[in-house]
Scaffold this active site. Structure first.
Site, mmCIF file in Angstrom:
data_model
loop_
_atom_site.group_PDB
_atom_site.id
_atom_site.type_symbol
_atom_site.label_atom_id
_atom_site.label_comp_id
_atom_site.label_asym_id
_atom_site.label_seq_id
_atom_site.Cartn_x
_atom_site.Cartn_y
_atom_site.Cartn_z
ATOM 1 N N HIS A 307 45.332 39.897 32.701
ATOM 2 C CA HIS A 307 44.792 40.389 33.980
ATOM 3 C C HIS A 307 45.497 41.692 34.331
ATOM 4 O O HIS A 307 46.659 41.873 34.042
ATOM 5 C CB HIS A 307 45.036 39.347 35.092
ATOM 6 C CG HIS A 307 44.209 39.600 36.305
ATOM 7 N ND1 HIS A 307 44.558 40.568 37.222
ATOM 8 C CD2 HIS A 307 43.051 39.054 36.723
ATOM 9 C CE1 HIS A 307 43.644 40.573 38.177
ATOM 10 N NE2 HIS A 307 42.722 39.673 37.906
ATOM 11 N N ASP A 364 38.613 33.772 34.967
ATOM 12 C CA ASP A 364 37.307 33.680 34.293
ATOM 13 C C ASP A 364 37.321 32.704 33.128
ATOM 14 O O ASP A 364 36.273 32.277 32.651
ATOM 15 C CB ASP A 364 36.916 35.073 33.766
ATOM 16 C CG ASP A 364 36.892 36.099 34.887
ATOM 17 O OD1 ASP A 364 37.571 37.140 34.755
ATOM 18 O OD2 ASP A 364 36.248 35.814 35.908
HETATM 19 C C1 MLT Z 1 38.928 39.598 40.840
HETATM 20 O O1 MLT Z 1 39.152 38.458 41.286
HETATM 21 O O2 MLT Z 1 38.321 40.482 41.464
HETATM 22 C C2 MLT Z 1 39.350 39.866 39.432
HETATM 23 O O3 MLT Z 1 40.464 39.082 39.087
HETATM 24 C C3 MLT Z 1 39.578 41.330 39.115
HETATM 25 C C4 MLT Z 1 40.699 42.032 39.832
HETATM 26 O O4 MLT Z 1 41.295 41.520 40.790
HETATM 27 O O5 MLT Z 1 40.962 43.177 39.415
#
Ligand code: MLT
Length: 428
Positions: A307, A364
């Site tokens: 992430h 995800d």
């Molecule tokens: C989100 O929840 O929007 C995703 O993990 C992507 C992010 O936070 O960059």
């Protein structure tokens, strides 16, 4: 006394204020850097650049912390409901029982959409991806509620738009699925709770009585809570910058849905399942695909790992993984894809290549597995993400408007041609 940063460039010194947040995050405020020095900063993807000050969501990537208005997602996903969390994100406080009842009743009474929306829906071929349909239908709401075009209208008007969006997005999302399936659309039944009503409109058919499994409705409610906001992610930043031009909330949310659609953002949950199915269809040899992911010459990439913000673990993945286990065992489903996912996670988490790169399951990785178990088709996974993220987007848009934030207009470093004279075509 406020702290300052000193910048020495080309023999000059510039003083820039230091900003510190309530969780001791520190930033250098460069708002006046260009006017002082003619110099700008450069940060592709804005990974080191704060776009705003916000009181909505706090996350700590190193410690795996995620809180909405100060409440942890562990507490909220266990004890709250999606509508209560939506109220918290948008209005800043947990509602009283009366406030929640009024909010829920307001939403229940706005789930229908104008009949003319069906004509717009009918214009999409069945192969249209539901995210494209949803983004278009949300934008079309401006046509039916033209007063929303002026986002500076009264608080009551803005709240009306907020209620209509939260109430109608499940209807539009379910209808985008029905368009894909070329099935008749289902109208909302307002005696049902929020997620049950959505599942009814998704899976119901006019010819049969549709019972909604409460286990599925509860699991979906938890998933929507876990997706409700994530500070200045790509789609939230999109909603804020579109809203900064004073475009309507419908137009801003439509743009957020478009941004979420990308496989590097909300589309990742669909890509994870497609990856797991590929591994399963090629014999399920997890080690083989782990090695392919490590091989720079191989195009295979491990989706759902790592992430941009979380460095050790994504707190949402931990909760979703347990929910996946619970839902599948409660439903008596033995999905080989889940077994494969857990094997892949186990191998990856014990492999220094992935550990050293902070590549561990993110939100995800498991969400797609639950959506599958709930009977939701793969190309609806990102629509589910959008349903969950809606209150976060609304809260971000509302906060920017309330703070009278200026229009977003980043600068650039020009690297093109210097001045050159026009050449007639005969001289080229
Ligand atoms: C989100 O929840 O929007 C995703 O993990 C992507 C992010 O936070 O960059």
């Amino acid at each position: 006394m406020s702290k300052i940063a000193k910048l020495h460039i080309n023999g000059s010194q510039y003083e820039l204020p230091i900003v510190e947040g309530t969780e001791q995050e520190t930033a250098v405020d460069i708002s006046n850097l260009r006017s002082q020095s003619g110099i700008i900063t450069l940060d592709k993807g804005f990974k080191n650049t704060g776009s705003t000050k916000s009181a909505i969501t706090f996350l700590n990537g190193e410690k795996g912390i995620l809180r909405y208005r100060g409440y942890t997602i562990e507490d909220l996903s266990e004890k709250s409901s999606f509508l209560e969390v939506s109220y918290l994100l948008i209005y800043g406080e947990l509602p009283s029982s009366n406030e929640l009842a009024n909010f829920s009743n307001e939403i229940r009474s706005h789930t229908l959409v104008h009949e003319d929306v069906k004509s717009i829906l009918d214009g999409f071929p069945s192969r249209a991806h539901p995210m494209g349909v949803l983004s278009s239908l949300v934008s079309s709401l401006t046509a039916f509620y033209p007063k929303s075009l002026d986002p500076n209208r009264s608080i009551e008007e803005i709240n009306g738009t907020i209620i209509r969006l939260i109430a109608k997005l499940p209807t539009l999302a379910a209808w985008s699925y029905k368009n894909r399936m070329r099935q008749p659309i289902m109208y909302p039944k307002n005696h049902l709770d929020y997620t049950s009503n959505f599942l009814y409109m998704m899976f119901g058919l006019p010819t049969v009585e549709t019972e909604i499994n409460p286990i599925i409705a509860k699991a979906l409610d938890k998933l929507l809570i876990l997706h409700a906001d994530h500070e200045q992610n790509c789609s939230a930043s999109t909603v804020r910058i579109v809203g900064s031009s004073h475009a309507s909330l419908y137009a801003s949310i439509s743009a957020g849905i478009a941004a979420l659609w990308g496989p590097l953002h909300g589309g990742a949950n669909q890509a994870v399942i497609e990856m797991l199915e590929e591994i399963k269809n090629q014999g399920g040899d997890v080690e083989k695909f782990i090695n392919k992911a490590k091989d720079k010459s191989d195009s295979f990439r491990l989706m759902g790992f790592g992430h941009r913000v979380y460095k050790n673990f994504d707190p949402r993945a931990k909760i979703i993984k347990k929910a996946a286990d619970d839902v599948l065992s409660q439903l008596g489903i033995n999905d080989p894809i889940l077994d494969l996912a857990m094997k892949l996670e186990e191998v990856a988490l014990n492999d220094d290549y992935f550990k050293s790169r902070g590549l561990y399951p993110n939100v995800d990785f498991y969400s797609g597995i639950i959506y599958r178990a709930l009977g939701i088709p793969t190309d609806m996974f990102t629509v589910m993400f959008a349903l969950g993220r809606l209150p976060g987007w609304i809260a971000q848009w509302k906060e920017a408007r309330e703070n009278s934030e200026p229009i977003g207009r980043p600068r650039q470093v020009y690297i093109g041609h210097n001045h050159r004279a026009y050449k007639n075509i005969s001289d080229r």
